[in-house]
Enzyme design. Structure first.
Site, PDB file in Angstrom:
ATOM      1  N   ASP A  76      39.238  27.355  35.552  1.00 34.38           N
ATOM      2  CA  ASP A  76      38.177  26.897  34.658  1.00 34.38           C
ATOM      3  C   ASP A  76      38.255  27.835  33.457  1.00 34.38           C
ATOM      4  O   ASP A  76      37.639  28.886  33.426  1.00 34.38           O
ATOM      5  CB  ASP A  76      36.819  26.982  35.351  1.00 34.38           C
ATOM      6  CG  ASP A  76      35.698  26.409  34.495  1.00 34.38           C
ATOM      7  OD1 ASP A  76      35.977  25.955  33.376  1.00 34.38           O
ATOM      8  OD2 ASP A  76      34.534  26.431  34.940  1.00 34.38           O
ATOM      9  N   LYS A 102      31.933  27.965  41.245  1.00 30.19           N
ATOM     10  CA  LYS A 102      33.092  27.329  41.864  1.00 30.19           C
ATOM     11  C   LYS A 102      33.634  28.163  43.025  1.00 30.19           C
ATOM     12  O   LYS A 102      34.139  27.618  44.009  1.00 30.19           O
ATOM     13  CB  LYS A 102      34.160  27.072  40.801  1.00 30.19           C
ATOM     14  CG  LYS A 102      33.689  26.108  39.709  1.00 30.19           C
ATOM     15  CD  LYS A 102      34.692  25.978  38.592  1.00 30.19           C
ATOM     16  CE  LYS A 102      34.159  25.068  37.495  1.00 30.19           C
ATOM     17  NZ  LYS A 102      33.003  25.676  36.775  1.00 30.19           N
ATOM     18  N   CYS A 144      39.412  33.157  36.321  1.00 29.29           N
ATOM     19  CA  CYS A 144      38.291  33.200  35.367  1.00 29.29           C
ATOM     20  C   CYS A 144      37.030  32.718  36.084  1.00 29.29           C
ATOM     21  O   CYS A 144      36.376  31.756  35.674  1.00 29.29           O
ATOM     22  CB  CYS A 144      38.576  32.362  34.133  1.00 29.29           C
ATOM     23  SG  CYS A 144      40.170  32.719  33.350  1.00 29.29           S
ATOM     24  N   ALA A 145      36.706  33.397  37.184  1.00 26.19           N
ATOM     25  CA  ALA A 145      35.753  32.881  38.172  1.00 26.19           C
ATOM     26  C   ALA A 145      34.290  33.029  37.793  1.00 26.19           C
ATOM     27  O   ALA A 145      33.453  32.235  38.242  1.00 26.19           O
ATOM     28  CB  ALA A 145      35.988  33.587  39.512  1.00 26.19           C
ATOM     29  N   ALA A 146      33.929  34.067  37.044  1.00 26.35           N
ATOM     30  CA  ALA A 146      32.516  34.315  36.760  1.00 26.35           C
ATOM     31  C   ALA A 146      31.914  33.165  35.947  1.00 26.35           C
ATOM     32  O   ALA A 146      32.610  32.563  35.128  1.00 26.35           O
ATOM     33  CB  ALA A 146      32.366  35.632  36.009  1.00 26.35           C
ATOM     34  N   PRO A 147      30.629  32.821  36.195  1.00 22.88           N
ATOM     35  CA  PRO A 147      29.672  33.504  37.070  1.00 22.88           C
ATOM     36  C   PRO A 147      29.732  33.137  38.547  1.00 22.88           C
ATOM     37  O   PRO A 147      28.978  33.659  39.331  1.00 22.88           O
ATOM     38  CB  PRO A 147      28.329  33.081  36.472  1.00 22.88           C
ATOM     39  CG  PRO A 147      28.584  31.715  35.931  1.00 22.88           C
ATOM     40  CD  PRO A 147      29.986  31.734  35.404  1.00 22.88           C
ATOM     41  N   GLY A 148      30.621  32.203  38.937  1.00 15.70           N
ATOM     42  CA  GLY A 148      30.931  32.098  40.346  1.00 15.70           C
ATOM     43  C   GLY A 148      30.535  30.856  41.100  1.00 15.70           C
ATOM     44  O   GLY A 148      30.759  30.778  42.310  1.00 15.70           O
ATOM     45  N   ASP A 205      38.197  37.742  37.579  1.00 17.63           N
ATOM     46  CA  ASP A 205      37.627  37.621  36.242  1.00 17.63           C
ATOM     47  C   ASP A 205      37.745  38.960  35.537  1.00 17.63           C
ATOM     48  O   ASP A 205      37.736  40.015  36.189  1.00 17.63           O
ATOM     49  CB  ASP A 205      36.161  37.176  36.294  1.00 17.63           C
ATOM     50  CG  ASP A 205      35.681  36.609  34.965  1.00 17.63           C
ATOM     51  OD1 ASP A 205      35.711  35.374  34.809  1.00 17.63           O
ATOM     52  OD2 ASP A 205      35.286  37.398  34.085  1.00 17.63           O
ATOM     53  N   CYS A 226      34.893  23.315  29.906  1.00 19.07           N
ATOM     54  CA  CYS A 226      33.626  22.655  29.564  1.00 19.07           C
ATOM     55  C   CYS A 226      33.576  22.449  28.051  1.00 19.07           C
ATOM     56  O   CYS A 226      32.632  22.865  27.375  1.00 19.07           O
ATOM     57  CB  CYS A 226      32.429  23.459  30.065  1.00 19.07           C
ATOM     58  SG  CYS A 226      32.374  25.176  29.513  1.00 19.07           S
TER      59      CYS A 226
END
Length: 420
Positions: free
Chosen positions: A304, A247, A241-245, A262, A357
């Site tokens: 994340d 990390k 779930c990488a976007a927006p990137g 993602d 978050c």
């Protein structure tokens, strides 16, 4: 609008920004949309960037201080206005501009009353005038909606103190060794190696070092999950779930061989742009984590997870009004599924960082334990000054922490290990 010698209507300066703010608030409070989702339709793509920013600022301040603005309005009306009455929403906007954005009352009246007609216009004029004459004021700390305060429990008041103003701008550096030089170059301050904090208000593309790719924008709390994986030394990591990137960039800069996955092709475009700007490298995959399967296990995984994002209320105060038990339960169910899948993709000895978050226990503590992996406790010496892990070994941050340094977003972070 006012008349120009009886010939043609002349638009009141700034009125379109207020109309857009009114549409934004309607989208959030009536339809449950995010400010980001509503922005395109609310501005119509026709406003200048400064008017779009003003519309967003007005709507955000209304949402940040909504219970307190309503209390002022109710103190000056004989009969209570309905929550969804247009006059109430316009009065909220007028008060937010006067009390939070330092707009002179005469300008507030000119642009606010033009949104109303007839009796509601006269009512709004009278209420606003009475509050100005009475030197009305907001409290120093926003009052949270009752349901939100109940969910956040004994931390609610402290968290609310961190929501009183939009956050500063955090930059994550590609080379942490250059932190001191970047602090001096940009005139900021640092909370940890690899981090620089600047006052809000500067266009990101105008900040020195943007074009050369020396940094990217990332809230300080959002940088902690990747930091807790340490140096990569060429090992393989999955940013799930990488976007927006942000990390992904962190992990690549720390020497990891990164696979960034993602489901959103559009949001991954921003990641590709930042990889190109910074010169960092990662394998980018558009896929649904609930159906995708890796060819080989990973040394580490950073999940994340999608969440309600209530921890970002400093910059997205819409979450205070559109997130409830239903949305929390839906996200918790998705997080459980993602954790179950991700835990099976680790090598023996591999580590999984689970982060959200969110300030909701259902999306943090209550997602543990996870079958197949054990808690790898976070140690105090791994964290920046002012942050302490829980006795159980996970980390929870919230907007009420580090206020003397500008605060930070709310996150839950747990590190897990496959002992194989």
């Amino acid at each position: 609008m006012k008349r120009n010698e009886g010939k043609r209507p002349v638009e009141i300066q700034g009125l379109e920004a207020r109309r857009a703010a009114l549409r934004l608030l309607d989208a959030v409070l009536r339809r449950g949309e995010t400010l980001d989702q509503a922005a395109g339709a609310a501005t119509g793509g026709l406003l200048t960037s400064s008017d779009s920013a003003l519309a967003r600022a007005i709507a955000s301040e209304v949402l940040r201080w909504l219970p307190d603005l309503d209390a002022l309005i109710d103190s000056a009306t004989r009969l209570r206005l309905a929550d969804d009455a247009k006059a109430r929403t316009v009065l909220r906007m007028m008060l937010a501009q006067w009390l939070r954005l330092d707009t002179p009352p005469h300008a507030v009246v000119a642009t606010g009353l033009a949104l109303l007609t007839g009796g509601p216009r006269r009512l709004a004029h009278g209420v606003f005038g009475a509050l100005v004459r009475g030197e009305a004021a907001l409290p120093s700390i926003p009052t949270l909606p009752e349901s939100v305060a109940e969910r956040w429990g004994d931390r609610a008041t402290a968290i609310a103190a961190g929501l009183a103003a939009p956050p500063p701008l955090d930059l994550e550096l590609q080379d942490p060794a250059g932190t001191g030089a970047w602090v001096e170059r940009l005139g900021g301050e640092s909370l940890a190696l690899g981090h620089v904090r600047l006052p809000r208000g500067t266009a990101v593309t105008d900040i020195s070092g943007f074009a050369e790719g020396g940094w990217w924008v990332q809230d300080f709390a959002a940088s902690l999950p990747a930091r807790l994986l340490g140096p990569g030394e060429g090992r393989r990591v999955l940013d799930l779930c990488a976007a927006p990137g942000g990390k992904t960039l962190q992990l690549a800069a720390a020497g990891w061989q990164v696979t960034a996955l993602d489901v959103s092709k559009r949001r991954l475009e921003r990641l590709r742009e930042n990889l190109s700007r910074t010169g960092l490298d990662a394998e980018v995959i558009v896929a649904d984590a609930l159906t995708w399967q890796p060819e080989a296990p990973f040394d580490a995984i950073l999940l994340d997870a999608p969440c309600t994002a209530t921890g970002t209320a400093r910059r997205h105060p819409d979450v205070l009004h559109r997130i409830g038990e239903r949305q929390i339960a839906e996200m918790a169910e998705l997080q459980a599924k993602l954790l179950e899948r991700a835990s099976g993709w680790l090598k023996p000895g591999g580590r999984l960082i689970y982060a959200t978050c969110s300030l909701e226990r259902e999306e943090g503590e209550e997602r543990l334990p996870v079958e197949g992996v054990e808690l790898d406790p976070i140690r105090g010496e791994e964290l920046p000054g002012g942050l302490v892990p829980s006795p159980e070994g996970w980390l929870r941050t919230d907007p009420g922490m580090l206020l003397d340094k500008g605060g930070l977003d709310g996150f839950f972070i747990a590190r897990l290990i496959n002992k194989g």
